[in-house]
Write an enzyme that holds these catalytic residues in place. Structure first.
Site, PDB file in Angstrom:
ATOM      1  N   ARG A  79       0.257  -8.352  14.071  1.00  0.00           N
ATOM      2  CA  ARG A  79      -0.311  -7.362  13.139  1.00  0.00           C
ATOM      3  C   ARG A  79      -1.211  -8.046  12.108  1.00  0.00           C
ATOM      4  O   ARG A  79      -2.275  -7.534  11.759  1.00  0.00           O
ATOM      5  CB  ARG A  79       0.822  -6.585  12.445  1.00  0.00           C
ATOM      6  CG  ARG A  79       1.565  -5.657  13.412  1.00  0.00           C
ATOM      7  CD  ARG A  79       2.867  -5.141  12.843  1.00  0.00           C
ATOM      8  NE  ARG A  79       2.696  -4.323  11.660  1.00  0.00           N
ATOM      9  CZ  ARG A  79       3.666  -4.073  10.781  1.00  0.00           C
ATOM     10  NH1 ARG A  79       4.878  -4.601  10.960  1.00  0.00           N
ATOM     11  NH2 ARG A  79       3.444  -3.314   9.750  1.00  0.00           N
ATOM     12  N   ARG A 133      10.085  -0.586  14.766  1.00  0.00           N
ATOM     13  CA  ARG A 133      10.121  -1.518  15.894  1.00  0.00           C
ATOM     14  C   ARG A 133       9.165  -2.690  15.707  1.00  0.00           C
ATOM     15  O   ARG A 133       9.366  -3.779  16.261  1.00  0.00           O
ATOM     16  CB  ARG A 133       9.751  -0.786  17.190  1.00  0.00           C
ATOM     17  CG  ARG A 133      10.791   0.219  17.640  1.00  0.00           C
ATOM     18  CD  ARG A 133      10.206   1.126  18.711  1.00  0.00           C
ATOM     19  NE  ARG A 133       9.768   0.399  19.897  1.00  0.00           N
ATOM     20  CZ  ARG A 133      10.514   0.193  20.959  1.00  0.00           C
ATOM     21  NH1 ARG A 133      11.742   0.654  20.997  1.00  0.00           N
ATOM     22  NH2 ARG A 133      10.038  -0.453  22.006  1.00  0.00           N
ATOM     23  N   ARG A 180      -9.301   0.840   9.634  1.00  0.00           N
ATOM     24  CA  ARG A 180      -8.827  -0.515   9.926  1.00  0.00           C
ATOM     25  C   ARG A 180      -9.860  -1.321  10.704  1.00  0.00           C
ATOM     26  O   ARG A 180      -9.612  -2.483  11.015  1.00  0.00           O
ATOM     27  CB  ARG A 180      -7.550  -0.416  10.756  1.00  0.00           C
ATOM     28  CG  ARG A 180      -6.264  -0.698   9.978  1.00  0.00           C
ATOM     29  CD  ARG A 180      -5.175  -0.614  10.996  1.00  0.00           C
ATOM     30  NE  ARG A 180      -3.919  -1.199  10.716  1.00  0.00           N
ATOM     31  CZ  ARG A 180      -2.885  -0.566  10.179  1.00  0.00           C
ATOM     32  NH1 ARG A 180      -3.019   0.647   9.705  1.00  0.00           N
ATOM     33  NH2 ARG A 180      -1.719  -1.154  10.104  1.00  0.00           N
ATOM     34  N   LYS A 192       0.829  -1.213   0.000  1.00  0.00           N
ATOM     35  CA  LYS A 192       0.000   0.000   0.000  1.00  0.00           C
ATOM     36  C   LYS A 192       0.861   1.260   0.000  1.00  0.00           C
ATOM     37  O   LYS A 192       0.621   2.182  -0.761  1.00  0.00           O
ATOM     38  CB  LYS A 192      -0.929   0.046   1.230  1.00  0.00           C
ATOM     39  CG  LYS A 192      -1.846  -1.142   1.376  1.00  0.00           C
ATOM     40  CD  LYS A 192      -2.803  -0.962   2.555  1.00  0.00           C
ATOM     41  CE  LYS A 192      -2.135  -0.851   3.908  1.00  0.00           C
ATOM     42  NZ  LYS A 192      -1.450  -2.054   4.376  1.00  0.00           N
ATOM     43  N   ARG A 208      11.959  -5.746   3.969  1.00  0.00           N
ATOM     44  CA  ARG A 208      11.791  -4.304   4.187  1.00  0.00           C
ATOM     45  C   ARG A 208      12.716  -3.834   5.320  1.00  0.00           C
ATOM     46  O   ARG A 208      13.355  -2.795   5.213  1.00  0.00           O
ATOM     47  CB  ARG A 208      10.323  -4.006   4.527  1.00  0.00           C
ATOM     48  CG  ARG A 208      10.063  -2.573   4.969  1.00  0.00           C
ATOM     49  CD  ARG A 208       8.623  -2.185   4.741  1.00  0.00           C
ATOM     50  NE  ARG A 208       7.776  -2.394   5.910  1.00  0.00           N
ATOM     51  CZ  ARG A 208       6.452  -2.224   5.912  1.00  0.00           C
ATOM     52  NH1 ARG A 208       5.827  -1.871   4.828  1.00  0.00           N
ATOM     53  NH2 ARG A 208       5.756  -2.419   7.005  1.00  0.00           N
TER      54      ARG A 208
HETATM   55  P1  AMP Z   1       1.101   0.813   9.669  1.00  0.00           P
HETATM   56  O1  AMP Z   1       2.246   1.740   9.458  1.00  0.00           O
HETATM   57  O2  AMP Z   1      -0.110   1.173   8.856  1.00  0.00           O
HETATM   58  O3  AMP Z   1       1.484  -0.637   9.535  1.00  0.00           O
HETATM   59  O4  AMP Z   1       0.641   1.002  11.194  1.00  0.00           O
HETATM   60  C1  AMP Z   1       1.526   0.730  12.261  1.00  0.00           C
HETATM   61  C2  AMP Z   1       0.748   0.584  13.558  1.00  0.00           C
HETATM   62  O5  AMP Z   1       0.062   1.808  13.847  1.00  0.00           O
HETATM   63  C3  AMP Z   1      -0.347  -0.468  13.536  1.00  0.00           C
HETATM   64  O6  AMP Z   1       0.148  -1.762  13.823  1.00  0.00           O
HETATM   65  C4  AMP Z   1      -1.276   0.041  14.636  1.00  0.00           C
HETATM   66  O7  AMP Z   1      -0.746  -0.209  15.924  1.00  0.00           O
HETATM   67  C5  AMP Z   1      -1.215   1.542  14.410  1.00  0.00           C
HETATM   68  N1  AMP Z   1      -2.243   2.006  13.455  1.00  0.00           N
HETATM   69  C6  AMP Z   1      -2.034   2.577  12.237  1.00  0.00           C
HETATM   70  N2  AMP Z   1      -3.193   2.895  11.632  1.00  0.00           N
HETATM   71  C7  AMP Z   1      -4.172   2.489  12.497  1.00  0.00           C
HETATM   72  C8  AMP Z   1      -5.598   2.522  12.454  1.00  0.00           C
HETATM   73  N3  AMP Z   1      -6.254   3.024  11.384  1.00  0.00           N
HETATM   74  N4  AMP Z   1      -6.272   2.024  13.521  1.00  0.00           N
HETATM   75  C9  AMP Z   1      -5.637   1.526  14.593  1.00  0.00           C
HETATM   76  N5  AMP Z   1      -4.298   1.455  14.696  1.00  0.00           N
HETATM   77  C10 AMP Z   1      -3.568   1.929  13.660  1.00  0.00           C
END
Ligand code: AMP
Length: 193
Positions: free
Chosen positions: A150, A140, A88, A13, A127
């Site tokens: 995740r 992290r 999400r 994405k 990555r």
């Molecule tokens: P990402 O960079 O999109 O993989 O997001 C990293 C982390 O940020 C996720 O594992 C969640 O802990 C938090 N996070 C990001 N976007 C959301 C969202 N829309 N709702 C809840 N947590 C989020």
């Protein structure tokens, strides 16, 4: 244009969002990036989010909906935006729909990245290696253990969004396992530009 990119972590994405930013001239709104910035800056939101993110779980709907509501008001997002990592949960999607309604805005489409989940762990490991090789700090949560959480969060809380957007006639899909350039082309066809 207002576009949502949907798909599990590591689906590509972010990579495609960067290309869309260049092509469409609208910003990428990544809640993950915004939360990481809040953590780094030590803001109240960052302090609340840090441990949850480190575990690979989802931050509360209230926090991310608030972040997005503020962000889409910024001048650079007036002409449109690419949402990467939001919504999400179904609750976030509903809150977002209501937010757009209140502002008189419309969503153009949701592009879901279909991927083979077994290959995602390898992508994440790559990555992390690439990031390290560039001398940048590795996320992290980009390690195989946290990645499992995740992915579980995605399956349990985010995957139901496909049916949600499908029922609204807004869902389009791309095969995220294709080479990056081919995915870019498929997205161009969907958007017509
Ligand atoms: P990402 O960079 O999109 O993989 O997001 C990293 C982390 O940020 C996720 O594992 C969640 O802990 C938090 N996070 C990001 N976007 C959301 C969202 N829309 N709702 C809840 N947590 C989020």
């Amino acid at each position: 244009m207002r576009i949502i990119l949907l798909g599990p972590p590591g689906a590509g994405k972010g990579t495609q969002a960067v290309r869309l930013v260049e092509r469409l001239g609208i910003p990428q709104l990544s809640t993950g990036d915004m939360l990481r910035a809040a953590v780094a800056a030590g803001t109240p939101v960052g302090l609340k989010a840090k441990a949850v993110m480190d575990r690979g779980e989802l931050v509360s709907d209230e926090i991310v909906v608030g972040i997005i509501e503020d962000r889409i008001e910024e001048p650079d997002a007036r002409q449109g935006f690419i949402l990467d990592g939001f919504p999400r949960t179904v609750a976030q999607a509903e809150a977002f729909d209501a937010m757009l309604d209140r502002k008189g805005l419309k969503l153009d489409c949701v592009i879901e990245f279909k991927v083979n989940e077994n290959e995602l762990v390898d992508r994440i490991v790559k990555r992390a290696k690439d990031t390290e090789a560039r001398g940048e700090q590795v996320r992290r949560d980009d390690n195989p253990e946290v990645f499992k959480t995740r992915l579980e969060a995605y399956r349990a809380q985010t995957a139901p969004l496909s049916a949600y957007f499908e029922s609204k006639g807004q869902l389009r899909t791309v095969n995220g396992m294709k080479p990056i350039d081919e995915v870019t082309e498929d997205i161009k066809k969907i958007l017509g530009r």
